[in-house]
Design a protein around this motif. Structure first.
Motif, PDB file in Angstrom:
ATOM      1  N   UNK A  80     -10.924  20.905  -5.534  1.00 43.71           N
ATOM      2  CA  UNK A  80     -10.549  19.734  -4.729  1.00 43.71           C
ATOM      3  C   UNK A  80      -9.079  19.875  -4.365  1.00 43.71           C
ATOM      4  N   UNK A  81      -8.808  19.949  -3.055  1.00 42.71           N
ATOM      5  CA  UNK A  81      -7.439  20.230  -2.639  1.00 42.71           C
ATOM      6  C   UNK A  81      -6.897  19.091  -1.785  1.00 42.71           C
ATOM      7  N   UNK A  82      -5.621  18.820  -1.938  1.00 46.12           N
ATOM      8  CA  UNK A  82      -4.994  17.764  -1.122  1.00 46.12           C
ATOM      9  C   UNK A  82      -3.536  18.116  -0.914  1.00 46.12           C
ATOM     10  N   UNK A  83      -2.932  17.450   0.067  1.00 41.76           N
ATOM     11  CA  UNK A  83      -1.499  17.678   0.288  1.00 41.76           C
ATOM     12  C   UNK A  83      -0.764  16.346   0.276  1.00 41.76           C
ATOM     13  N   UNK A  84       0.521  16.427  -0.135  1.00 42.32           N
ATOM     14  CA  UNK A  84       1.367  15.245  -0.104  1.00 42.32           C
ATOM     15  C   UNK A  84       1.897  15.121   1.319  1.00 42.32           C
ATOM     16  N   UNK A  85       1.796  13.935   1.902  1.00 40.76           N
ATOM     17  CA  UNK A  85       2.202  13.743   3.296  1.00 40.76           C
ATOM     18  C   UNK A  85       3.721  13.637   3.404  1.00 40.76           C
ATOM     19  N   UNK A  86       4.293  14.323   4.409  1.00 37.54           N
ATOM     20  CA  UNK A  86       5.728  14.164   4.691  1.00 37.54           C
ATOM     21  C   UNK A  86       5.979  12.828   5.368  1.00 37.54           C
ATOM     22  N   UNK A  87       4.993  12.454   6.167  1.00 32.46           N
ATOM     23  CA  UNK A  87       5.118  11.224   6.948  1.00 32.46           C
ATOM     24  C   UNK A  87       4.021  10.283   6.469  1.00 32.46           C
ATOM     25  N   UNK A  88       4.412   9.108   5.966  1.00 28.31           N
ATOM     26  CA  UNK A  88       3.387   8.227   5.392  1.00 28.31           C
ATOM     27  C   UNK A  88       2.669   7.439   6.485  1.00 28.31           C
ATOM     28  N   UNK A  89       3.440   6.815   7.369  1.00 34.60           N
ATOM     29  CA  UNK A  89       2.803   5.913   8.343  1.00 34.60           C
ATOM     30  C   UNK A  89       3.726   5.722   9.542  1.00 34.60           C
ATOM     31  N   UNK A  90       3.125   5.514  10.738  1.00 36.01           N
ATOM     32  CA  UNK A  90       3.934   5.131  11.912  1.00 36.01           C
ATOM     33  C   UNK A  90       3.660   3.658  12.206  1.00 36.01           C
ATOM     34  N   UNK A  91       4.735   2.892  12.321  1.00 36.15           N
ATOM     35  CA  UNK A  91       4.613   1.447  12.558  1.00 36.15           C
ATOM     36  C   UNK A  91       5.024   1.128  13.990  1.00 36.15           C
ATOM     37  N   UNK A 214       3.805   3.158  -5.351  1.00 32.78           N
ATOM     38  CA  UNK A 214       2.771   4.203  -5.321  1.00 32.78           C
ATOM     39  C   UNK A 214       2.929   5.060  -4.074  1.00 32.78           C
ATOM     40  N   UNK A 215       3.118   4.402  -2.926  1.00 33.17           N
ATOM     41  CA  UNK A 215       3.139   5.121  -1.651  1.00 33.17           C
ATOM     42  C   UNK A 215       4.501   5.765  -1.387  1.00 33.17           C
ATOM     43  N   UNK A 216       5.576   5.026  -1.657  1.00 35.68           N
ATOM     44  CA  UNK A 216       6.905   5.496  -1.245  1.00 35.68           C
ATOM     45  C   UNK A 216       7.617   6.337  -2.298  1.00 35.68           C
ATOM     46  N   UNK A 217       7.328   6.126  -3.555  1.00 34.07           N
ATOM     47  CA  UNK A 217       8.005   6.934  -4.582  1.00 34.07           C
ATOM     48  C   UNK A 217       7.102   8.056  -5.096  1.00 34.07           C
ATOM     49  N   UNK A 218       5.831   7.731  -5.371  1.00 32.48           N
ATOM     50  CA  UNK A 218       4.930   8.781  -5.870  1.00 32.48           C
ATOM     51  C   UNK A 218       4.374   9.578  -4.682  1.00 32.48           C
ATOM     52  N   UNK A 219       3.957   8.868  -3.643  1.00 32.18           N
ATOM     53  CA  UNK A 219       3.535   9.577  -2.429  1.00 32.18           C
ATOM     54  C   UNK A 219       2.166   9.161  -1.932  1.00 32.18           C
ATOM     55  N   UNK A 220       1.946   9.446  -0.643  1.00 35.24           N
ATOM     56  CA  UNK A 220       0.624   9.277  -0.031  1.00 35.24           C
ATOM     57  C   UNK A 220       0.083  10.689   0.185  1.00 35.24           C
ATOM     58  N   UNK A 221      -1.214  10.848   0.006  1.00 38.11           N
ATOM     59  CA  UNK A 221      -1.814  12.178  -0.004  1.00 38.11           C
ATOM     60  C   UNK A 221      -2.994  12.236   0.964  1.00 38.11           C
ATOM     61  N   UNK A 222      -3.346  13.451   1.342  1.00 34.78           N
ATOM     62  CA  UNK A 222      -4.533  13.626   2.189  1.00 34.78           C
ATOM     63  C   UNK A 222      -5.381  14.762   1.632  1.00 34.78           C
ATOM     64  N   UNK A 223      -6.641  14.476   1.256  1.00 32.79           N
ATOM     65  CA  UNK A 223      -7.516  15.572   0.810  1.00 32.79           C
ATOM     66  C   UNK A 223      -7.783  16.488   2.007  1.00 32.79           C
ATOM     67  N   UNK A 224      -7.599  17.801   1.820  1.00 33.80           N
ATOM     68  CA  UNK A 224      -7.671  18.708   2.979  1.00 33.80           C
ATOM     69  C   UNK A 224      -9.030  18.672   3.664  1.00 33.80           C
ATOM     70  N   UNK A 225     -10.079  18.318   2.940  1.00 40.14           N
ATOM     71  CA  UNK A 225     -11.406  18.217   3.564  1.00 40.14           C
ATOM     72  C   UNK A 225     -11.782  16.772   3.871  1.00 40.14           C
ATOM     73  N   UNK A 226     -10.806  15.882   3.908  1.00 40.96           N
ATOM     74  CA  UNK A 226     -11.085  14.478   4.218  1.00 40.96           C
ATOM     75  C   UNK A 226     -11.334  13.671   2.957  1.00 40.96           C
ATOM     76  N   UNK A 227     -11.272  12.342   3.106  1.00 41.20           N
ATOM     77  CA  UNK A 227     -11.443  11.456   1.950  1.00 41.20           C
ATOM     78  C   UNK A 227     -12.815  11.644   1.303  1.00 41.20           C
ATOM     79  N   UNK A 228     -13.820  11.908   2.139  1.00 43.68           N
ATOM     80  CA  UNK A 228     -15.170  12.015   1.596  1.00 43.68           C
ATOM     81  C   UNK A 228     -15.287  13.165   0.601  1.00 43.68           C
ATOM     82  N   UNK A 229     -14.357  14.137   0.686  1.00 41.30           N
ATOM     83  CA  UNK A 229     -14.439  15.258  -0.261  1.00 41.30           C
ATOM     84  C   UNK A 229     -14.105  14.802  -1.688  1.00 41.30           C
ATOM     85  N   UNK A 230     -13.499  13.622  -1.835  1.00 41.56           N
ATOM     86  CA  UNK A 230     -13.322  13.099  -3.211  1.00 41.56           C
ATOM     87  C   UNK A 230     -14.706  12.873  -3.801  1.00 41.56           C
TER      88      UNK A 230
END
Ligand code: FAD
Length: 499
Positions: A80-91, A214-230
């Motif tokens: 199960x692979x994921x990456x930490x996002x450099x960019x969390x969200x665009x507002x 959780x989001x700003x200090x630890x991070x937001x992540x993206x599973x490389x195969x999408x959330x469903x891969x969890x």
């Protein structure tokens, strides 16, 4: 001697984690799932070359998933692979302001100062405080059973309890944020974290300002195969541990005898089990599976969290100004939440959340296209005229996106699917289609969630987003950990009563 048998009702994320943990304890585990697919809310939809994660889109605390692989001696990254996002969200705001929330707190704070004029140091101070509060109370409220005296009888817990008034148990999230920041857009940005557990920032205690940590200090992540891969990787892990899945097999009753849960009724037949863990929503567990037992009414009747309306749109254009997570804020946030929680309806100017996984996983959309998961927070299902509300909201969402993206969004839609509070309720048995079980709109909410065990029936345990410690992927995973730790503590003390 044969392994004792354990049943898990529901293959939601909490049920999958419970099954893996019970198998690791030596149980022969069977998971019963009403749907023909596992994952509950964490499933996927495919249509005309577009793929959408159907439910959760934001992944935090990925170490809670990794922990399940490590528990059984496997290396998580092999499966199960994921990456930490450099960019969390665009507002995006209606006044034309755009702001990127970078994962690096300093860069984010500088961006806030540049776009909104709020001093960067204030933002950093807010995030530091969020961390401190999380470290003070997280262990007490999230990682342990709140229903065991031993949880409170230690120095860390006593220190956390003494600090609660100072941490914001008696003020609201909005009150605290409006006192802290000068710019109303930044107040709105941080108020949005109340929606991470389906609550109202104008009612929920300021203590929930631990969520941005959780989001700003630890991070937001993206599973490389999408959330469903969890879901798929945990199902595969469970199978490697010998767990049996019975998909498309609803449990009809929990069978009881003299204060003990002793088995399940499935397809009209009794099946004996030593241990039963219900991952089904706690309200439907009592009402459908234990209709004759005394129900904990006070807990079951707690107000439920908000629900969601999601339009899954396959779009045949690409928008470089959009990222993976995008928020288009309403003009009047207070009015929007009054519509959801007070009037039980949907405002004509809702905040729109747009998630586009094809930004990171290009094969989720055909070349030149994007897969738009377009979500609006709405009240839970109380019998509203949903068809009417959906039609109106669809128009408002398309008008807002067209306005802020300078396009005719409706003309770009190539395929469309819909999820609403009624279908969430029907597909996952979640009371009123709530996303996160009970809301946290009052300061006692944490103590009014159901425990991870039954106080009436021995051998019956609970996990998932409707019980302690709460909803969302990480907390549902923690609920499974707490429930199965209770199984380990309690079950070797009592003899098995065969059916
Ligand atoms: P559920 O997913 O609720 O599944 C329970 C399962 O039990 C279902 O599959 C159901 O069919 C089964 N079941 C019920 N009764 C029976 C029975 N009698 N017999 C057999 N099976 C039964 N969380 C995040 O962390 N980040 C997000 O970005 C996020 N966004 C969300 C967006 C949406 C649209 C939704 C719907 C949810 C979102 N969540 C998010 C919340 C998150 O999805 C849930 O909190 C979490 O997935 C709940 O998992 P659970 O273990 O409670 O099981």
């Amino acid at each position: 001697m044969k392994n004792p048998r354990a049943a898990v009702i529901g293959a939601g994320i909490g049920g999958l984690a419970a099954a893996i943990r019970l198998a690791h304890q030596g149980y022969a585990v069977t998971v019963f799932e009403a749907n023909p697919y596992p994952g509950g809310k964490l499933s996927e939809i495919t249509s005309d070359g577009y793929r959408f994660d159907a439910g959760p889109s934001l992944f935090t605390l990925p170490d809670q998933v990794d922990a399940l692989f490590r528990l059984v001696g496997e290396e998580p990254r092999d499966h199960f692979d994921y990456e930490r996002l450099d960019e969390i969200c665009r507002y995006f705001w209606e006044d034309g302001t755009c702001l990127t929330a970078w994962a690096d707190p300093v860069r984010f704070a500088q961006e806030v100062e540049a776009q909104l004029g709020e001093p960067a140091e204030r933002v950093l101070q807010f995030l530091r405080r969020s961390r401190t509060y999380f470290e003070l109370v997280g262990e007490l409220f999230l990682f342990r059973s709140l229903h065991k005296p031993s949880t409170f009888l230690n120095r860390t817990a006593l220190r956390a309890i003494r600090q609660l008034p100072k941490l914001g148990l008696f003020s609201t999230m909005h009150g605290a944020n409006a006192d802290f920041f000068l710019d109303p857009r930044l107040v709105q940005l941080f108020n949005r974290f109340a929606t991470y557990n389906g609550s109202d920032p104008y009612q929920t205690p300021a203590l929930l300002n631990i969520i941005p940590h959780l989001e700003h200090n630890i991070g937001a992540f993206f599973p490389r195969q999408g959330m469903h891969s969890i879901t798929t990787s945990l199902v595969a892990l469970a199978r490697r541990q010998g767990v049996t899945f019975r998909l498309g097999t609803p449990v009809e009753r929990i069978l009881t005898h003299r204060g003990k849960a002793i088995g399940l009724q499935v397809a009209g037949k009794p099946l004996p089990f030593r241990v039963i863990v219900s991952n089904a929503d706690v309200v439907s567990t009592y009402r459908r599976l234990l209709p004759e037992r005394r129900h904990p009414h006070r807990i079951l009747r707690q107000p439920k969290s908000s629900s969601a309306l999601i339009f899954y749109w396959g779009i045949d254009r690409q928008f470089p100004q959009l990222g993976l997570h995008n928020i288009f804020f309403s003009r009047d946030y207070r009015r929007e939440f009054a519509h959801i929680f007070r009037h039980q309806t949907v405002s004509d100017d809702p905040t729109v959340y747009l998630n586009i996984t094809s930004k990171y996983k290009p094969d989720d959309a055909p070349p030149g296209g994007e897969n738009w998961f377009t979500m609006v927070n709405v009240p839970n299902n109380a019998g509203q005229d949903w068809d009417g509300l959906i039609a109106q909201t669809r128009q408002h969402v398309l008008a807002k996106l067209s306005r802020l993206l300078s396009c005719d969004a409706a003309s770009l839609i190539r395929t469309e699917a819909l999820l609403d509070p009624r279908s969430i309720e029907a597909r996952t048995a979640s009371a009123q289609g709530a996303l996160y079980g009970n809301s946290s709109n009052n300061r006692y909410a944490a103590f009014l969630r159901h425990a991870n065990y039954s106080s009436q029936l021995a051998h019956l345990y609970f996990c998932g987003g409707s019980v302690h410690p709460g909803g969302g992927i990480p907390l549902s995973l923690l609920s499974a950990r707490i429930a199965t730790e209770l199984v380990a503590e309690r079950e070797n003390r009592s003899p098995f009563l065969p059916l």
